[in-house]
Design an enzyme around this catalytic site. Sequence first.
Site, short mmCIF file in Angstrom:
data_model
loop_
_atom_site.label_atom_id
_atom_site.label_comp_id
_atom_site.label_asym_id
_atom_site.label_seq_id
_atom_site.Cartn_x
_atom_site.Cartn_y
_atom_site.Cartn_z
N SER A 103 0.64 -1.30 -0.01
CA SER A 103 -0.11 -0.01 -0.03
C SER A 103 0.93 1.28 -0.04
CB SER A 103 -0.83 -0.18 1.17
OG SER A 103 -1.57 1.17 1.67
N TYR A 149 -4.08 -0.90 9.88
CA TYR A 149 -3.79 -0.89 8.61
C TYR A 149 -2.52 -0.55 8.21
CZ TYR A 149 -4.62 -0.97 3.46
OH TYR A 149 -4.52 -1.22 2.13
#
Length: 254
Positions: free
Chosen positions: A146, A159
């Site tokens: 990410s 996350y």
Amino acid sequence: MNLSAFSLEHKWALVTGASRGLGQAIAIGLAEAGANVICASSRANGCDETLAAIISKGVKGFALAADLSNEDAVRQLAAEARSISGGINILVNNGGTIFRQPAVEYSMPEWRRVLQVNLDSAFLLSQEVGKDMIANKSGKIINIASMLSFSGGMTVPAYTASKHAIAGVTKALANEWAQFNIQVNAIAPGYFKTDNTAALQSNEVRNKEITQRIPAGYWGEPEHLQGAAVFLAGKASDYVNGHILAVDGGWLAR
């Protein structure tokens, strides 16, 4: 350069989180390159749409369901995929989740769930599938990282922690398994139009801020990941290992 290095014919791929969004696009892209694809989601029949698209490419397709927060379910997923394929050649650890809450209030059960789904399942599947790859002295593992593998984000500490860890695990496995002709890499998507980013897309201020920073000038579509996935899944990337490939429209460059 022989373009057959990008062919995935006669290969078997397992893609988690393949019911929609990035995982669905990756699974279909691998099928278009010739791979047989086992797509996995968290619920039964979750991959029906993806499976139909895969089969329409003239390759074999199968759908499995597993709760990625459950260790036993993850190991069972690997066993079922092995039974279907006889051995996975390409593993794409895409399945993931996100939970948004200010850090000072962040729920510890949610913290653990996010890490279990995003990090633990990727390691467990790599461990299980990696055993066969080591025995066969061949394999490709693609983890989905990410932009938050590089930065901190806001109100998504679990996350962010999971995606920083995915980048580290990618490098760690590459170091150990390169000797067995296994390449372990990651794709770090930029800002893509998916369910996970719905809150950002609908926030007029944040959407504008994000779009203005992307040199390309627009958010990515899931199909923009297909080329990177096919490259990292095939022979063309045999000397690429432990790399985090950003597909971000130039976000990190700015």
